[in-house]
Scaffold this motif. Sequence first.
Motif, PDB file in Angstrom:
ATOM      1  N   TYR A 121       0.835  -1.194   0.000  1.00  0.00           N
ATOM      2  CA  TYR A 121       0.000   0.000   0.000  1.00  0.00           C
ATOM      3  C   TYR A 121       0.877   1.254   0.000  1.00  0.00           C
ATOM      4  CZ  TYR A 121      -3.063   3.638   1.761  1.00  0.00           C
ATOM      5  OH  TYR A 121      -3.737   4.816   1.930  1.00  0.00           O
ATOM      6  N   GLU A 122       1.940   1.243   0.805  1.00  0.00           N
ATOM      7  CA  GLU A 122       2.857   2.382   0.842  1.00  0.00           C
ATOM      8  C   GLU A 122       3.512   2.585  -0.528  1.00  0.00           C
ATOM      9  OE1 GLU A 122       3.435   4.620   3.246  1.00  0.00           O
ATOM     10  OE2 GLU A 122       1.887   3.663   4.477  1.00  0.00           O
ATOM     11  N   ARG A 123       3.943   1.501  -1.137  1.00  0.00           N
ATOM     12  CA  ARG A 123       4.550   1.606  -2.469  1.00  0.00           C
ATOM     13  C   ARG A 123       3.551   2.151  -3.481  1.00  0.00           C
ATOM     14  NH1 ARG A 123       7.429  -4.234  -2.693  1.00  0.00           N
ATOM     15  NH2 ARG A 123       9.131  -3.783  -1.266  1.00  0.00           N
ATOM     16  N   ASP A 124       2.322   1.628  -3.442  1.00  0.00           N
ATOM     17  CA  ASP A 124       1.293   2.099  -4.370  1.00  0.00           C
ATOM     18  C   ASP A 124       1.004   3.580  -4.153  1.00  0.00           C
ATOM     19  OD1 ASP A 124       1.123  -0.414  -5.424  1.00  0.00           O
ATOM     20  OD2 ASP A 124      -0.761  -0.950  -4.402  1.00  0.00           O
ATOM     21  N   ARG A 125       0.988   4.002  -2.890  1.00  0.00           N
ATOM     22  CA  ARG A 125       0.734   5.407  -2.585  1.00  0.00           C
ATOM     23  C   ARG A 125       1.871   6.279  -3.106  1.00  0.00           C
ATOM     24  NH1 ARG A 125      -0.352   6.541   3.432  1.00  0.00           N
ATOM     25  NH2 ARG A 125       1.835   7.107   3.428  1.00  0.00           N
ATOM     26  N   ASP A 126       3.114   5.822  -2.955  1.00  0.00           N
ATOM     27  CA  ASP A 126       4.256   6.573  -3.478  1.00  0.00           C
ATOM     28  C   ASP A 126       4.199   6.661  -5.000  1.00  0.00           C
ATOM     29  OD1 ASP A 126       5.164   6.921  -0.918  1.00  0.00           O
ATOM     30  OD2 ASP A 126       6.676   5.327  -1.031  1.00  0.00           O
ATOM     31  N   VAL A 127       3.884   5.540  -5.644  1.00  0.00           N
ATOM     32  CA  VAL A 127       3.780   5.537  -7.111  1.00  0.00           C
ATOM     33  C   VAL A 127       2.650   6.460  -7.550  1.00  0.00           C
ATOM     34  CG1 VAL A 127       3.147   4.094  -9.087  1.00  0.00           C
ATOM     35  CG2 VAL A 127       4.835   3.290  -7.444  1.00  0.00           C
ATOM     36  N   ASP A 128       1.536   6.435  -6.828  1.00  0.00           N
ATOM     37  CA  ASP A 128       0.410   7.297  -7.157  1.00  0.00           C
ATOM     38  C   ASP A 128       0.807   8.765  -7.018  1.00  0.00           C
ATOM     39  OD1 ASP A 128      -2.342   7.911  -7.761  1.00  0.00           O
ATOM     40  OD2 ASP A 128      -2.561   8.411  -5.629  1.00  0.00           O
ATOM     41  N   ARG A 130       3.844  10.033  -7.253  1.00  0.00           N
ATOM     42  CA  ARG A 130       4.764  10.368  -8.351  1.00  0.00           C
ATOM     43  C   ARG A 130       4.004  10.521  -9.664  1.00  0.00           C
ATOM     44  NH1 ARG A 130       8.896   6.371  -6.200  1.00  0.00           N
ATOM     45  NH2 ARG A 130       7.464   4.961  -7.199  1.00  0.00           N
ATOM     46  N   THR A 131       3.054   9.629  -9.915  1.00  0.00           N
ATOM     47  CA  THR A 131       2.269   9.693 -11.142  1.00  0.00           C
ATOM     48  C   THR A 131       1.461  10.980 -11.184  1.00  0.00           C
ATOM     49  OG1 THR A 131       2.136   7.287 -11.187  1.00  0.00           O
ATOM     50  CG2 THR A 131       0.540   8.485 -12.526  1.00  0.00           C
ATOM     51  N   ARG A 132       0.884  11.325 -10.049  1.00  0.00           N
ATOM     52  CA  ARG A 132       0.091  12.562  -9.982  1.00  0.00           C
ATOM     53  C   ARG A 132       0.981  13.782 -10.245  1.00  0.00           C
ATOM     54  NH1 ARG A 132      -4.984  13.246  -7.060  1.00  0.00           N
ATOM     55  NH2 ARG A 132      -4.696  11.019  -6.841  1.00  0.00           N
ATOM     56  N   ALA A 133       2.173  13.787  -9.651  1.00  0.00           N
ATOM     57  CA  ALA A 133       3.100  14.900  -9.876  1.00  0.00           C
ATOM     58  C   ALA A 133       3.524  14.960 -11.347  1.00  0.00           C
ATOM     59  CB  ALA A 133       4.316  14.757  -8.968  1.00  0.00           C
ATOM     60  N   ASP A 134       3.784  13.800 -11.939  1.00  0.00           N
ATOM     61  CA  ASP A 134       4.142  13.768 -13.357  1.00  0.00           C
ATOM     62  C   ASP A 134       3.005  14.281 -14.230  1.00  0.00           C
ATOM     63  OD1 ASP A 134       6.626  12.775 -12.733  1.00  0.00           O
ATOM     64  OD2 ASP A 134       6.143  10.692 -13.269  1.00  0.00           O
ATOM     65  N   MET A 135       1.778  13.887 -13.900  1.00  0.00           N
ATOM     66  CA  MET A 135       0.625  14.348 -14.690  1.00  0.00           C
ATOM     67  C   MET A 135       0.448  15.848 -14.557  1.00  0.00           C
ATOM     68  SD  MET A 135      -2.210  11.250 -14.452  1.00  0.00           S
ATOM     69  CE  MET A 135      -3.156  12.165 -13.337  1.00  0.00           C
ATOM     70  N   GLU A 136       0.623  16.386 -13.349  1.00  0.00           N
ATOM     71  CA  GLU A 136       0.516  17.829 -13.170  1.00  0.00           C
ATOM     72  C   GLU A 136       1.609  18.553 -13.948  1.00  0.00           C
ATOM     73  OE1 GLU A 136       0.521  18.495  -8.976  1.00  0.00           O
ATOM     74  OE2 GLU A 136      -1.492  17.663  -8.715  1.00  0.00           O
TER      75      GLU A 136
END
Length: 179
Positions: A121-128, A130-136
Amino acid sequence: MPRDDRRSSDERRLFRGATTRLDVPRDWRRTFVPRPTYDADAFGRLSERIARFLGTGQFLVYMTATILFWVAWNIFAPESVRFDQYPFIFLTLALSLQASYAAPLILLAQNRQEARDRVQYERDRDVDARTRADMEFLAREMASLRMAVGEVATRDYLRSELRSLLADLDANRREDGRV
């Protein structure tokens, strides 16, 4: 005055060699018999294997066959070879013992799975994140590109400007030729 000088000789003996790290417990006394140790991960893996087996249909079939054989043997076998008479107290004891060991093993396996799920869950949250920051970032880049493209002359705009310039040149030639 040094701190060790204020302690009694017993205290100095107890604290001799004591670690100053806070995450390591102090060993208050010497032991002549080493404490038994075990590999918690190996025990956890074993408990997970057992818990997985206890949750299968194969286990249920084996357990049902064993109980049916036990009951049939103690009912239909000659009296001299029966080992558990009708109330089947020994069978009840064996099943209770099996359940008393199975429950903690299943709980241990669940706790280990919960720990793995928490890490995932922690890994998924970190990936999420990072993905959100990349999308922004990409959205900001796209917006800046749109603004930049809005200021760039398009092909149609250049054609219309060239046509108007040609028209002006033709008009200037005509005026020059008349004058």
